[in-house]
Design a protein around this motif. Sequence first.
Motif, PDB file in Angstrom:
ATOM      1  N   ILE A 121       0.852  -1.201   0.000  1.00 27.67           N
ATOM      2  CA  ILE A 121       0.000   0.000   0.000  1.00 27.67           C
ATOM      3  C   ILE A 121       0.884   1.247   0.000  1.00 27.67           C
ATOM      4  O   ILE A 121       0.676   2.176  -0.787  1.00 27.67           O
ATOM      5  CB  ILE A 121      -0.937  -0.007   1.229  1.00 27.67           C
ATOM      6  N   LEU A 122       1.894   1.259   0.868  1.00 30.39           N
ATOM      7  CA  LEU A 122       2.756   2.434   0.990  1.00 30.39           C
ATOM      8  C   LEU A 122       3.626   2.637  -0.251  1.00 30.39           C
ATOM      9  O   LEU A 122       3.912   3.770  -0.639  1.00 30.39           O
ATOM     10  CB  LEU A 122       3.613   2.316   2.253  1.00 30.39           C
ATOM     11  N   ASP A 131       1.440   4.340  -2.760  1.00 30.03           N
ATOM     12  CA  ASP A 131       1.306   5.751  -2.364  1.00 30.03           C
ATOM     13  C   ASP A 131       2.584   6.529  -2.686  1.00 30.03           C
ATOM     14  O   ASP A 131       2.534   7.677  -3.152  1.00 30.03           O
ATOM     15  CB  ASP A 131       1.030   5.848  -0.860  1.00 30.03           C
ATOM     16  N   ALA A 132       3.725   5.898  -2.417  1.00 30.79           N
ATOM     17  CA  ALA A 132       5.011   6.575  -2.623  1.00 30.79           C
ATOM     18  C   ALA A 132       5.269   6.814  -4.109  1.00 30.79           C
ATOM     19  O   ALA A 132       5.734   7.896  -4.504  1.00 30.79           O
ATOM     20  CB  ALA A 132       6.138   5.746  -2.010  1.00 30.79           C
ATOM     21  N   LEU A 153       3.048   7.091  -6.509  1.00 33.09           N
ATOM     22  CA  LEU A 153       2.113   8.107  -7.001  1.00 33.09           C
ATOM     23  C   LEU A 153       2.571   9.505  -6.594  1.00 33.09           C
ATOM     24  O   LEU A 153       2.603  10.438  -7.408  1.00 33.09           O
ATOM     25  CB  LEU A 153       0.709   7.808  -6.458  1.00 33.09           C
ATOM     26  N   THR A 154       2.938   9.662  -5.337  1.00 30.81           N
ATOM     27  CA  THR A 154       3.381  10.969  -4.854  1.00 30.81           C
ATOM     28  C   THR A 154       4.656  11.404  -5.568  1.00 30.81           C
ATOM     29  O   THR A 154       4.813  12.557  -5.981  1.00 30.81           O
ATOM     30  CB  THR A 154       3.624  10.912  -3.339  1.00 30.81           C
ATOM     31  N   TYR A 185      -6.270  11.528   2.888  1.00 30.55           N
ATOM     32  CA  TYR A 185      -5.840  10.268   2.252  1.00 30.55           C
ATOM     33  C   TYR A 185      -4.967   9.465   3.196  1.00 30.55           C
ATOM     34  O   TYR A 185      -5.102   8.240   3.303  1.00 30.55           O
ATOM     35  CB  TYR A 185      -5.103  10.556   0.927  1.00 30.55           C
ATOM     36  N   ASP A 244      -6.286   6.806  -2.822  1.00 29.42           N
ATOM     37  CA  ASP A 244      -5.590   7.117  -4.078  1.00 29.42           C
ATOM     38  C   ASP A 244      -6.213   8.333  -4.758  1.00 29.42           C
ATOM     39  O   ASP A 244      -5.506   9.199  -5.298  1.00 29.42           O
ATOM     40  CB  ASP A 244      -5.661   5.915  -5.031  1.00 29.42           C
ATOM     41  N   LEU A 296      -5.429  11.650  -2.886  1.00 28.70           N
ATOM     42  CA  LEU A 296      -4.027  12.047  -3.105  1.00 28.70           C
ATOM     43  C   LEU A 296      -3.838  12.628  -4.504  1.00 28.70           C
ATOM     44  O   LEU A 296      -3.229  13.689  -4.681  1.00 28.70           O
ATOM     45  CB  LEU A 296      -3.123  10.826  -2.890  1.00 28.70           C
ATOM     46  N   PHE A 338      -3.100  17.059  -6.014  1.00 29.15           N
ATOM     47  CA  PHE A 338      -2.193  17.675  -6.988  1.00 29.15           C
ATOM     48  C   PHE A 338      -2.979  18.317  -8.128  1.00 29.15           C
ATOM     49  O   PHE A 338      -2.576  19.355  -8.660  1.00 29.15           O
ATOM     50  CB  PHE A 338      -1.200  16.630  -7.489  1.00 29.15           C
ATOM     51  N   ALA A 374       4.658  17.246  -2.613  1.00 29.64           N
ATOM     52  CA  ALA A 374       5.107  15.887  -2.946  1.00 29.64           C
ATOM     53  C   ALA A 374       6.280  15.477  -2.053  1.00 29.64           C
ATOM     54  O   ALA A 374       6.349  14.333  -1.598  1.00 29.64           O
ATOM     55  CB  ALA A 374       5.497  15.805  -4.423  1.00 29.64           C
ATOM     56  N   GLY A 418       5.739  12.464   0.507  1.00 31.48           N
ATOM     57  CA  GLY A 418       6.261  11.320  -0.224  1.00 31.48           C
ATOM     58  C   GLY A 418       7.154  10.387   0.577  1.00 31.48           C
ATOM     59  O   GLY A 418       7.145  10.381   1.817  1.00 31.48           O
ATOM     60  N   PRO A 419       7.910   9.560  -0.157  1.00 35.79           N
ATOM     61  CA  PRO A 419       8.698   8.487   0.458  1.00 35.79           C
ATOM     62  C   PRO A 419       9.831   8.957   1.364  1.00 35.79           C
ATOM     63  O   PRO A 419      10.314   8.163   2.173  1.00 35.79           O
ATOM     64  CB  PRO A 419       9.250   7.707  -0.747  1.00 35.79           C
ATOM     65  N   ILE A 426       5.492   9.317   4.269  1.00 34.40           N
ATOM     66  CA  ILE A 426       5.487   7.848   4.117  1.00 34.40           C
ATOM     67  C   ILE A 426       6.688   7.243   4.847  1.00 34.40           C
ATOM     68  O   ILE A 426       6.582   6.169   5.449  1.00 34.40           O
ATOM     69  CB  ILE A 426       5.437   7.450   2.628  1.00 34.40           C
TER      70      ILE A 426
END
Lengths: 298, 298
Positions: free
Chosen positions: A119-120, A123-124, A126-127, B87, B123, B126, B130, B149, B153-154, B158
């Motif tokens: 899931i993450l 999300d990552a 997409l972001t 989200y 989804d 999120l 944007f 972002a 983001g990651p 996240i």
Amino acid sequence: MTEKQCIDTLGELLAPHRRQVERDLADWLVEPQTPGPLAEAMRYSAMAPGKRLRPALVYMSASAVGSGRGWDLARRAAVAVELVHTYSLVHDDLPAMDDDELRRGRPTAHVMFGEAMAILVGDALLTRAFGVLAESGDPSSGRLVGELAAAAGPAGMIAGQIADMGMCDVKPGVEGLRQIHVTKTAALIRAAARMGALAAGAKPDALQAVSRFAELAGLAFQAVDDVLDVTGTADELGKTPGKDAAGDKRTYVALLGLDRASQLGRELTDQAVDALAPLGESGGDLADLARMLGARTR
Amino acid sequence: MTEKQCIDTLGELLAPHRRQVERDLADWLVEPQTPGPLAEAMRYSAMAPGKRLRPALVYMSASAVGSGRGWDLARRAAVAVELVHTYSLVHDDLPAMDDDELRRGRPTAHVMFGEAMAILVGDALLTRAFGVLAESGDPSSGRLVGELAAAAGPAGMIAGQIADMGMCDVKPGVEGLRQIHVTKTAALIRAAARMGALAAGAKPDALQAVSRFAELAGLAFQAVDDVLDVTGTADELGKTPGKDAAGDKRTYVALLGLDRASQLGRELTDQAVDALAPLGESGGDLADLARMLGARTR
């Protein structure tokens, strides 16, 4: 032309584009400070072998309409659209969604890393797609963000997924199936082509030709996908074949039979090629791409 | 000042901002062509009662540094950051993640609409965040997309979720917990303040003051959250209390005890207020906000 030769030719057409986007993915995918296990799982999904069709469409559309400007932004758009495509696969494969265990010839992300991480990772990715676009610093980047968000969002790709999973009503028969594919698959393919064209500064006529081409090519792509789901092997497809048929999904093959579904793929391909007429000779590579995709076996 | 008065005062400070963002959410959340059931589930999550702290920070930062320009972009940034926050709640509550059934005083999205829809709603929110930013057409929108972002983001939010779930190694003790909160909570709060300041055309000194303020206020917010998780009731919190303690999560209360965790919340609040010094009197509202958040009971 035998099937084997056809694959080789499609492969040759896509190879330089695939190398370009995979170099850029390797460079831009993982930001500093990304936790190691997350970075590993992001790379696993994003760097898995794939046709990289959407990035190729970004580049080829930019080349078809442009004069070489906007190349950095087109490269970022190619990475962004591939990240969005990959995120959608990761989330669609989740147990609560399509519950698939094989993707691009490898175990799906949740099989490898667990459901929470999958899931993450989605999300990552997409972001990060929007981050990669924005980092260009190009004043057009906002326009491209808008194109990508609209195509991938709740009135685009996600609407298609909702319809495909039977979570909302769609028209019966082929008309409803076309509407599912327009949103679920063709919207993102269309956005790839439009982002390439916009990055290259396309004039309105050229932008419209490329948009129409890509939507029709995307629909053709999906019709061929439905046929291959029935006729292909797991080895050829890199994913579980017969999945759609087993799941009672509405497909062109289920609605029309194998022969007429194949014919529809050919007709949509011809229409896509016709849509390129306003581009003249500059549309040649895009036309070749559509024809080869129509004849593919994987 | 009794606790009840304090809540009323925080409520009064936030009320006009909450009304503004809820009007804009109602207008911008759902694009035409969004399937009805998806739109309903998006509205359920996004329009649930909430403090709307992040949107308030966008507006208040814009007012603190700016001269009234960039207001349309600030409004879009406020909606975007609230959509990203929402989200993250929807996905964090999923069974494979924190598995929570109560949020903002109501059943979580997957309890109401099923797990597949909850994944897609996250989804969609999120992606739409944007899109809402990009639709401004403001040439600065790309910069704000990049801020959002990066924070979400990651390497931002996240990363914090990955660390909080024990899916990567973090330093032991308070230092590691601070690192979790910097990414999981404070990064998005900081981005809210920065987007407001950037939309309003902040000069570098003012942007830096607002950034530092928001990060410290975000850390204070989380310290108070940890305390409230132990001392609050479900009715006050709108979510399941004692959840962190029951789940053996690392919290300030678990590491420091209730008194020292409360004290840390006060210290971080003071540091946040101090960071506003470069703004002079224009920082007054932000300082009030930080103080009231530090003294909140829900």
